[in-house]
Write a protein that holds these residues in place. Structure first.
Motif, mmCIF file in Angstrom:
data_model
loop_
_atom_site.group_PDB
_atom_site.id
_atom_site.type_symbol
_atom_site.label_atom_id
_atom_site.label_comp_id
_atom_site.label_asym_id
_atom_site.label_seq_id
_atom_site.Cartn_x
_atom_site.Cartn_y
_atom_site.Cartn_z
ATOM 1 N N ILE A 206 10.939 -10.136 106.537
ATOM 2 C CA ILE A 206 12.061 -10.955 107.009
ATOM 3 C C ILE A 206 13.083 -11.023 105.890
ATOM 4 N N ASN A 207 14.290 -10.683 106.208
ATOM 5 C CA ASN A 207 15.397 -10.724 105.238
ATOM 6 C C ASN A 207 15.005 -10.082 103.906
ATOM 7 N N VAL A 234 6.878 -19.015 108.274
ATOM 8 C CA VAL A 234 7.965 -18.257 107.638
ATOM 9 C C VAL A 234 9.199 -19.124 107.413
ATOM 10 N N THR A 235 8.993 -20.439 107.435
ATOM 11 C CA THR A 235 10.128 -21.360 107.314
ATOM 12 C C THR A 235 11.017 -20.995 106.133
ATOM 13 N N LYS A 236 10.393 -20.688 105.014
ATOM 14 C CA LYS A 236 11.180 -20.474 103.784
ATOM 15 C C LYS A 236 11.897 -19.132 103.747
ATOM 16 N N LEU A 237 11.572 -18.236 104.663
ATOM 17 C CA LEU A 237 12.185 -16.904 104.617
ATOM 18 C C LEU A 237 13.454 -16.823 105.459
ATOM 19 N N LEU A 238 13.720 -17.872 106.246
ATOM 20 C CA LEU A 238 14.852 -17.818 107.174
ATOM 21 C C LEU A 238 16.020 -18.631 106.650
ATOM 22 N N GLN A 239 17.184 -18.378 107.181
ATOM 23 C CA GLN A 239 18.372 -19.090 106.706
ATOM 24 C C GLN A 239 19.344 -19.267 107.870
ATOM 25 N N VAL A 244 17.160 -11.006 109.676
ATOM 26 C CA VAL A 244 16.607 -9.752 110.179
ATOM 27 C C VAL A 244 15.077 -9.765 110.115
ATOM 28 N N LEU A 245 14.478 -9.387 111.237
ATOM 29 C CA LEU A 245 13.036 -9.092 111.273
ATOM 30 C C LEU A 245 12.897 -7.577 111.177
ATOM 31 N N GLY A 246 12.067 -7.106 110.254
ATOM 32 C CA GLY A 246 11.868 -5.662 110.118
ATOM 33 C C GLY A 246 10.390 -5.349 110.111
ATOM 34 N N LEU A 277 5.474 -9.440 118.929
ATOM 35 C CA LEU A 277 5.708 -10.471 117.911
ATOM 36 C C LEU A 277 6.570 -11.567 118.512
ATOM 37 N N GLN A 278 6.359 -12.768 118.045
ATOM 38 C CA GLN A 278 7.199 -13.871 118.510
ATOM 39 C C GLN A 278 7.498 -14.810 117.347
ATOM 40 N N LEU A 279 8.779 -14.962 117.067
ATOM 41 C CA LEU A 279 9.211 -15.896 116.025
ATOM 42 C C LEU A 279 9.687 -17.168 116.719
ATOM 43 N N GLU A 280 9.096 -18.302 116.348
ATOM 44 C CA GLU A 280 9.459 -19.569 116.992
ATOM 45 C C GLU A 280 9.991 -20.516 115.936
ATOM 46 N N MET A 281 11.208 -21.008 116.168
ATOM 47 C CA MET A 281 11.855 -21.853 115.160
ATOM 48 C C MET A 281 12.207 -23.221 115.728
#
Ligand code: BGC
Length: 948
Positions: A206-207, A234-239, A244-246, A277-281
């Motif tokens: 992520i990023n 992954v809270t700390k990896l997002l902004q 981007v998810l890679g 995959l599923q990212l939930e924020m």
């Protein structure tokens, strides 16, 4: 005890064991009862679990004698702030009068998908004094229902080309697909989880940053039946803004090569890898945002990993790296839309065991150049993982790393035993200065690394061995006065590290690497002494059930990539892992739930054998019938008897039929299924009687007259008491026949060692473990082994290597002797009646060239430590017994009445109850705490009795 004698004994204590005593007294501080090491379903702070009533456990610490938990209280809260107020809005168990610190079943509000659970607990001690709250821990629930998923399986755009492979299927690996999703977040992220799985293997970023440290995720299961999902916070990896998810996808076990596979040897579960995959924020503005895999993702096949295969290795072209591909603002215009397909009904389950991750690193001990510009790094240890290499050179330079366990006489690497597994990596340089290479979706078994193609002479420090495996915690530590046994235990620890990559494999290097059931059946108790295998086996037993055939046969290996109804199933001693391993789980970890889940499956196995063999001798349907694999008859050695080592297969098979039946009866008893308990206990007796009628003579000779036959019959309680001693005599004769060497195979070797020690022949067992000529463990060590070998004669000086078609130097089955060392040298034995070390037996036995030993084992109820030595005329034992547990201690003693503990006559020792003496042993029941025993030593060290 007379006064003068007591004083003399005390002075010996002060003189000889001063180091141990100092260590011992410095940690005896009357510490209060403290709960630590909180775990949920065996794991520390697991995320994304799918167990609706998870079991909670903790470890109690205190060195106060007789200390124990009498009650507990558990609080589970939906937020840390709630827990901080000592409230449990999900569950407040209240004060529960219960002494068990393990498997406390969650009993609060129903746990639904995504629930985050924060928990702490306290205990009350034997005086009803509370401990105060533990350090908090947590777990979270995963996506429990398929309808929680808004995602699709996605694959790279060219994947359809692979759907209909040319006749015979693709035989070449494909480049790894690289997938990318760019998205916007409109507010700060309060909390974010990713749930991810693949058909194949994935690495998620992520990023620009790697998510988690898992390797080879989602690991191997029967992908037709279930896929493991990993959950990451992954809270700390997002902004806020663009993110981007890679993902890079490898073929792995899903569509890459698998050991023993018929041609084309790949595509066993599918033709191409896919990702779900599923990212939930949860956002600061109160909104929820979900990013799933769908048709809006982009993919390319033009990335740097051109080939990747578990068995063969990787081809990596660094010139194709795509800087910034996993960050915002990358130009993805050349990338294609992915192919998205809806989820089908394959089960999604959480990964319930510790992930594969790098656990240690090794640096080379030597660097040679056996041929011009061909460099061989020696890591000093046969290890499993891959290498990190620092290098530089012009763009396009091709550097190959080939991995091998042994060398040829000329110093080049020996690779014939790898069969068709290339286990080599090819790196093509970018050419822009210092480069660092590390592969991705593969693993290798090796001690030596041959590097070719370098344009600069390497330094030993340029290469690092990255050791990785399922990261089950190491729980056993051992040392003794005998260096050969220390080396042997080192080799056993390393063979275990080398064969746990999501399933318990036979070997890590050649084109096989399958979860062979027979090997772990033999090695299971040893593996448990070395590592906490509870979570690993919980995962793997499901693989075993997934591969059980319609008629009840267990597979020969699990996961089973082929069709177990047709091939590789139903073999004596291999299938029996399906009863033996769950029973070891129960005895060592008190895992009653595992027995409950597994019972029907185990019963189907026993019933299958019974149905096909109504006369109770297992004569029919033994399928591949491997027998006591790699027994003495397979040893190629001048002067070594030929053709009389192998126990007749009908004897071997019937012994295992009886053993599984007896285990099944015990399982039924534990589960309060009294009718089945009686039924199978009775069946066991009938099989035993049939075994005796068919194979045992009145003077205790067993058909075949092999070491193995006696070992199995004794170990599986198939002989009446009147015959045991006779059979033991025949066993000793059978050892003599082999010039006093072993002739046993993978199932009988450790069982023979255990039975020798159990039946008063401990010195003989010690003599065997001390041998340094073929066949023996000592010989392999003399020949440079740093792991356990598949064959006793894998390499023989003067003769050279065994045939390359089956000659692994990293096979754990013959390492099962570790169980004998733990049970008899350290002396720690779990109890079937009070499982999970609630009660246990400590029975250390000195022996030839073994005058002291110490071992620590972190049991599910805390650390057990046993350190003994012969000090002149005395035998001393320092023992640590965890709170709430009881040990029965057998001290080898020439005069039990003269035993002292911590300087006091034994009858005055707090927490010690003398329960008599038994065959030159003083026997005590000991409460929890730390003890220092001393007793007059025996001249001859004799006799032990059954350890469980
Ligand atoms: C494996 C063994 C396994 C056996 C079955 C071999 O190829 O390496 O360890 O148990 O096959 O006999």
């Amino acid at each position: 005890m007379t006064r003068w004698r007591f004083i003399r004994v005390c002075s010996v204590v002060a003189g000889v064991s001063s180091i141990s005593l100092a260590a011992w007294s410095s940690v005896t501080k009357n510490l209060p009862l403290t709960p630590t090491h909180l775990r949920c379903e065996y794991l520390v702070n697991p995320l994304g679990i799918d167990v609706e009533k998870p079991r909670l456990s903790w470890v109690l610490q205190s060195d106060v004698r007789g200390q124990k938990q009498t009650a507990y209280q558990v609080l589970v809260a939906s937020a840390p702030e709630v827990l901080a107020k000592d409230q449990g809005d999900l569950w407040d168990s209240g004060k529960v009068q219960n002494a068990q610190p393990v498997h406390v079943e969650y009993g609060g509000k129903p746990l639904i998908s995504r629930t985050r659970c924060y928990w702490k607990m306290q205990v009350w001690d034997k005086n009803d004094t509370p401990s105060g709250w533990s350090t908090p821990a947590q777990w979270s629930m995963g996506l429990l229902r398929k309808t929680d998923w808004q995602s699709h399986w996605i694959a790279d755009a060219e994947a359809t080309d692979r759907v209909k492979p040319k006749p015979g299927g693709p035989t070449q690996p494909y480049p790894c697909s690289v997938l990318r999703k760019q998205f916007l977040i409109t507010s700060n992220v309060k909390h974010a989880m990713v749930y991810a799985t693949a058909r194949g293997l994935y690495e998620l970023r992520i990023n620009g940053r790697r998510v988690g440290d898992h390797l080879l995720a989602p690991e191997w299961t029967d992908y037709h039946k279930r896929n493991q999902v990993q959950a990451y916070d992954v809270t700390k990896l997002l902004q806020e803004g663009t993110n981007v998810l890679g993902v890079t996808l490898g073929e792995g076990w899903y569509s890459g090569r698998i050991g023993l596979a018929p041609p084309p040897g790949r595509n066993f579960y599918g033709s191409y890898p896919q990702l779900c995959l599923q990212l939930e924020m949860e956002l600061d503005n109160g909104r929820q945002q979900v990013i799933g895999t769908d048709g809006t993702w982009r993919s390319t096949n033009e990335g740097p990993i051109r080939e990747s295969d578990i068995l063969d290795g990787e081809v990596y072209d660094a010139r194709r790296e795509m800087p910034g591909w996993d960050r915002p603002d990358f130009d993805q215009s050349q990338w294609q839309p992915v192919i998205a397909t809806p989820l089908d009904d394959t089960k999604f389950v959480w990964q319930r065991n510790e992930p594969i991750r790098v656990v240690r690193e090794l640096k080379p001990v030597k660097l040679t150049e056996p041929k011009p510009s061909v460099y061989v790094f020696d890591l000093g240890q046969n290890m499993v993982g891959w290498c990190r290499l620092n290098l530089q050179g012009p763009a396009g330079t091709e550097v190959t790393l080939r991995h091998a366990e042994r060398l040829n006489p000329d110093g080049t690497i020996y690779t014939a035993n790898l069969r068709s597994a290339a286990q080599s990596d090819l790196y093509i340089l970018r050419g822009d200065g210092e480069e660092v290479y590390e592969p991705h979706f593969t693993y290798h078994g090796f001690r030596y690394v041959e590097v070719r193609g370098l344009t600069v002479t390497p330094e030993p420090t340029d290469l690092t061995g990255r050791v990785f495996h399922s990261s089950s915690p190491e729980v056993g530590r051992f040392a003794c006065s005998n260096d050969l046994i220390n080396r042997l235990m080192h080799n056993i620890a390393w063979v275990q590290r080398g064969n746990m990559h999501g399933s318990p494999t036979d070997c890590p290097q050649r084109d096989e690497r399958l979860g062979w059931m027979g090997d772990i059946q033999a090695f299971s108790q040893t593996s448990i002494f070395n590592m906490d295998m509870a979570a690993f086996f919980s995962k793997w037993m499901q693989d075993v059930r997934d591969a059980q055939t319609e008629d009840g046969r267990y597979p020969d290996f699990a996961p089973h990539p082929f069709d177990p109804n047709k091939v590789f199933s139903g073999v004596p001693a291999w299938g029996d892992a399906g009863t033996v391993v769950p029973w070891r789980m129960y005895v060592n970890y008190a895992d009653r739930r595992m027995l409950a889940e597994h019972f029907e499956s185990a019963r189907r196995w026993v019933d299958y054998v019974h149905k096909n063999n109504p006369n109770l001798l297992w004569l029919n349907r033994r399928h591949n019938d491997y027998g006591d694999w790699l027994n003495g008859d397979t040893v190629v050695l001048e002067g070594y008897p030929k053709g009389i080592s192998a126990v007749p297969k009908e004897v071997f098979a019937t012994a295992f039929f009886a053993h599984s039946t007896e285990i099944l009866a015990k399982m039924a008893k534990v589960l309060d299924r009294s009718a089945e308990a009686a039924e199978y206990a009775n069946l066991f007796q009938e099989i035993k009687a049939a075994f005796n009628r068919a194979f045992v003579t009145p003077d205790g000779r067993i058909k075949g007259n092999t070491q193995a036959g006696y070992a199995l019959a004794l170990r599986f309680n198939l002989l009446e008491d009147s015959l045991r001693l006779k059979a033991l005599g025949h066993l000793l004769e059978a050892i003599k026949k082999y010039n006093n060497h072993l002739s046993t195979g993978i199932h009988s070797t450790h069982r023979m060692m255990l039975e020798l020690s159990r039946n008063g022949q401990h010195d003989e067992a010690c003599r065997l473990v001390n041998l340094r000529s073929v066949p023996s463990w000592g010989y392999t060590i003399e020949m440079g082994a740093t792991t356990i070998w598949e064959r006793w004669d894998g390499y023989v000086a003067g003769r050279g290597y065994q045939g390359p078609s089956m000659n692994s130097f990293n096979h754990w089955a013959l390492g099962s002797v570790g169980e004998w060392i733990w049970r008899n040298i350290v002396g720690i034995n779990p109890s079937e009646e009070y499982p999970g070390y609630e009660e246990f037996v400590v029975r250390p036995q000195p022996g030839k060239e073994i005058t002291w030993a110490k071992g620590e084992y972190d049991s599910i109820r805390g650390r057990i430590a046993s350190e003994w030595r012969i000090d002149g005329d005395h035998f001393t034992l320092i023992l640590q017994v965890p709170p709430g547990t009881t040990a029965t201690v057998y001290l080898p003693s020439s005069d039990p009445t003269a035993t002292i503990e911590n300087g006091k006559p034994i009858d005055q020792a707090l927490g010690v109850q003398s329960i008599g003496s038994e065959r030159s042993k003083a026997v005590y029941r000991v409460d929890s705490g730390r003890y220092f025993f001393m007793t007059p030593a025996l001249n001859a060290h004799r006799l032990a009795s059954p350890e469980e």
